[in-house]
Design a protein around this motif. Structure first.
Motif, short mmCIF file in Angstrom:
data_model
loop_
_atom_site.label_atom_id
_atom_site.label_comp_id
_atom_site.label_asym_id
_atom_site.label_seq_id
_atom_site.Cartn_x
_atom_site.Cartn_y
_atom_site.Cartn_z
N VAL A 1 1.46 26.54 -9.40
CA VAL A 1 0.26 25.73 -9.56
C VAL A 1 -0.78 26.31 -8.62
O VAL A 1 -0.50 26.53 -7.43
N TYR A 2 -1.98 26.58 -9.16
CA TYR A 2 -3.06 27.17 -8.39
C TYR A 2 -4.17 26.13 -8.17
O TYR A 2 -4.76 25.66 -9.14
N PHE A 3 -4.44 25.80 -6.93
CA PHE A 3 -5.53 24.88 -6.61
C PHE A 3 -6.80 25.72 -6.42
O PHE A 3 -7.19 26.04 -5.29
N SER A 4 -7.43 26.07 -7.54
CA SER A 4 -8.53 27.04 -7.50
C SER A 4 -9.77 26.57 -8.26
O SER A 4 -10.71 27.34 -8.42
N MET A 5 -9.78 25.33 -8.71
CA MET A 5 -10.89 24.82 -9.51
C MET A 5 -11.68 23.78 -8.73
O MET A 5 -11.20 23.25 -7.71
N ASP A 6 -12.86 23.47 -9.24
CA ASP A 6 -13.74 22.50 -8.61
C ASP A 6 -13.75 21.22 -9.43
O ASP A 6 -13.94 21.26 -10.66
N GLU A 7 -13.58 20.09 -8.78
CA GLU A 7 -13.53 18.81 -9.50
C GLU A 7 -14.82 18.54 -10.27
O GLU A 7 -14.79 17.97 -11.37
N ALA A 8 -15.95 18.95 -9.73
CA ALA A 8 -17.22 18.73 -10.45
C ALA A 8 -17.24 19.51 -11.76
O ALA A 8 -17.76 19.04 -12.78
N ASP A 9 -16.67 20.71 -11.76
CA ASP A 9 -16.57 21.49 -13.00
C ASP A 9 -15.65 20.79 -13.99
O ASP A 9 -15.94 20.71 -15.19
N VAL A 10 -14.52 20.29 -13.50
CA VAL A 10 -13.59 19.58 -14.37
C VAL A 10 -14.28 18.41 -15.07
O VAL A 10 -14.17 18.23 -16.29
N GLN A 11 -15.01 17.62 -14.30
CA GLN A 11 -15.68 16.46 -14.88
C GLN A 11 -16.78 16.88 -15.86
O GLN A 11 -16.94 16.26 -16.92
N ARG A 12 -17.52 17.91 -15.52
CA ARG A 12 -18.60 18.36 -16.40
C ARG A 12 -18.03 18.86 -17.74
O ARG A 12 -18.55 18.55 -18.82
N ILE A 13 -16.94 19.61 -17.68
CA ILE A 13 -16.33 20.14 -18.90
C ILE A 13 -15.70 19.02 -19.71
O ILE A 13 -15.86 18.94 -20.94
N LEU A 14 -14.99 18.13 -19.05
CA LEU A 14 -14.33 17.03 -19.75
C LEU A 14 -15.33 16.13 -20.45
O LEU A 14 -15.09 15.66 -21.57
N ALA A 15 -16.49 15.90 -19.83
CA ALA A 15 -17.49 14.99 -20.39
C ALA A 15 -18.35 15.64 -21.46
O ALA A 15 -19.04 14.93 -22.21
N ALA A 16 -18.31 16.95 -21.59
CA ALA A 16 -19.17 17.63 -22.56
C ALA A 16 -18.86 17.18 -23.98
O ALA A 16 -17.69 17.01 -24.34
N PRO A 17 -19.87 16.97 -24.80
CA PRO A 17 -19.62 16.60 -26.20
C PRO A 17 -18.77 17.67 -26.88
O PRO A 17 -19.00 18.87 -26.71
N GLY A 18 -17.79 17.23 -27.61
CA GLY A 18 -16.95 18.19 -28.33
C GLY A 18 -15.75 18.69 -27.57
O GLY A 18 -14.96 19.47 -28.12
N THR A 19 -15.57 18.29 -26.31
CA THR A 19 -14.38 18.71 -25.57
C THR A 19 -13.18 17.87 -25.95
O THR A 19 -13.22 16.64 -25.89
#
Length: 480
Positions: free
Chosen positions: A342-360
């Motif tokens: 498991v790699y802890f290499s991402m940003d939570e703000a990116d996760v939320q932005r991608i998850l909330a995007a229309p069509g995700t």
């Protein structure tokens, strides 16, 4: 009129379309939703009290690696059924269990770890689908045929692009898989066995998709510094094929790339105006795959999920292991390989932005074969509903449900799934919106979620109040 098989009564129905919830009963007969409305006076063999609960379509895991799990129905617990997943899309990242005729010793990693060291080999894609049907899978499943699996079988030197003859052989296998019931092709040029494949090779191998109405799902070449180039390559393959494209588990890895999702989402939104493209993602700021020594420096932390030479380090932090060995992180990782991490290499703000995007869409990307897996295997879908929709209010509950039901059903061509409507399959989940939560963690990744009362697969009660009732209610699904 004879009695209905089952009525779910008094619940707030979220139908999977993103429309507002409606309080109504759901009547089921023969594995199909037959009636909606006030069914208190209608005779039924069984009734489920859903007052104070949400009734939603069963969740669709848009990115699963359940290919082996579907052949091994568990006796007491199931990572997907327990969180309300009733359909999975398997064969992702270029890895599928079939068609594969070569000896195990010739299978390259990571495909070797994915298929497992057992006697089951499926020379044709149809043989694998027949085996799944014969067992009666726990969930419904739609399947992609893996480009890496085809490369392992037909390309003599994996460090180069396929020759025209090798490409033609792979394309014939794709044609046969589509005729047998595959819904598309997946690629994983991020991984070594397929890294030498060119866009031309992927396009030529996927050529049969056009005539069969298939799609292509791509684990792109780079999700870090070169992500823009990788996205352009994938979009180009989708355009050349003229078929729908799914960008798998969209994310930005590496500390230097935090925040770049705003740019990648704009790129994808522009592309979607001219071609059918969508993305899936999982709701965590840590990824999981093979342990790749050259990659560990890009992460704040690395946790080992399995290790073939040193299984005693499973579940431990790489930094602690390296300190005990008196080695640097990369050198310690090399000692542990082959292994997973498991790699802890991402940003939570990116996760939320991608998850909330229309069509995700929502996909778990869970790895059932890992000894100490990423918690997404057991918690991805309740986490979206509880943590992101209810607690953080990232989007409405109706939107969250749509991202994991109606949206993936439409994208993958799973007609009659992902919706609560008369004539649709009775894949249903009843949950408590106030209590639903993921309980799987990095320390306890196999913990089942809370707040799910019932899960129905094709009209059969598969889970009731956290107890597995039926692990054979699923079926193999075809596109359309």
């Amino acid at each position: 009129m004879p009695p209905l098989d089952l009525v779910i009564e008094g619940g707030d129905v979220i139908d999977g379309s993103a429309a507002p919830r409606v309080r109504q009963d759901v009547g089921v007969r023969g594995g199909v939703i037959e009636r909606l409305g006030d069914l208190r006076a209608v005779s039924a063999h069984r009734r489920i009290d859903a007052r104070g609960r949400i009734v939603a379509p069963g969740f669709i895991d848009a990115h699963a690696h359940d290919d082996r799990l579907l052949l091994e129905p568990p006796a007491d617990r199931h990572p997907k059924l327990m969180q309300g997943v009733t359909t999975v899309v398997a064969g992702n990242c270029g890895w599928s269990l079939a068609p594969l005729r070569i000896p195990f010793e010739r299978v390259p990693p990571p495909l070797r770890e994915f298929i497992g060291r057992d006697d089951r080999r499926f020379a044709r894609f149809g043989d694998y689908l027949a085996a799944v049907r014969g067992i009666g899978p726990a969930t419904n499943a739609a399947f992609l045929v893996g480009h890496t699996t085809l490369r392992a079988q037909h390309v003599q030197d994996l460090d180069r692009a396929a020759t025209p003859a090798e490409t033609a052989a792979m394309a014939r296998e794709v044609e046969e898989a589509l005729e047998a019931g595959a819904i598309g092709l997946s690629t994983g040029v991020f991984y070594a066995p397929a890294r030498a494949a060119t866009a031309h090779e992927m396009t030529a191998v996927g050529a049969p998709l056009r005539a069969h109405g298939g799609l292509i799902a791509m684990h792109i070449r780079d999700e870090s510094d070169a992500i823009d180039e990788a996205l352009h390559e994938a979009l180009g393959v989708g355009r050349a094929l003229g078929v729908p494209l799914v960008i798998s588990h969209h994310k930005l890895t590496g500390l230097s790339n935090h925040g770049r999702s705003a740019s990648t989402l704009r790129l994808l939104a522009r592309a979607a105006k001219g071609q059918p493209v969508c993305i899936d993602c999982y709701p965590y700021a840590a990824s999981s795959t093979l342990l790749i020594p050259a990659r560990v420096s890009q992460s704040a932390r690395v946790r080992i999920t399995w290790s073939e030479p040193m299984p005693q380090h499973t579940g431990r932090e790489l930094a602690d292991i390296a300190a005990e060995m008196g080695l640097g992180l990369e050198q310690a990782a090399q000692r542990l390989c082959p292994a997973g991490a498991v790699y802890f290499s991402m940003d939570e703000a990116d996760v939320q932005r991608i998850l909330a995007a229309p069509g995700t869409m929502v996909g778990s990307d869970g790895l059932p074969n890992d000894v100490q897996p990423h918690p997404r295997l057991w918690g991805a879908f309740p986490r979206v509903l509880g943590h992101y929709a209810r607690d953080l209010k990232l989007f409405a509950l109706e939107t969250a449900v749509h991202k994991m039901t109606g949206l993936p059903a439409a994208r993958f061509g799973l007609v009659g799934r992902g919706r609560i409507a008369a004539g649709c399959a009775a894949d249903l989940v009843v949950f408590d919106a106030a209590r639903i939560a993921d309980r799987a963690s990095y320390d306890d990744p196999l913990a089942a979620p809370a707040g799910i009362d019932a899960v129905l697969v094709n009209g059969r009660v598969a889970v009731a109040h956290g107890v597995l009732m039926d692990a054979h209610a699923g079926m193999v699904l075809r596109r359309g």
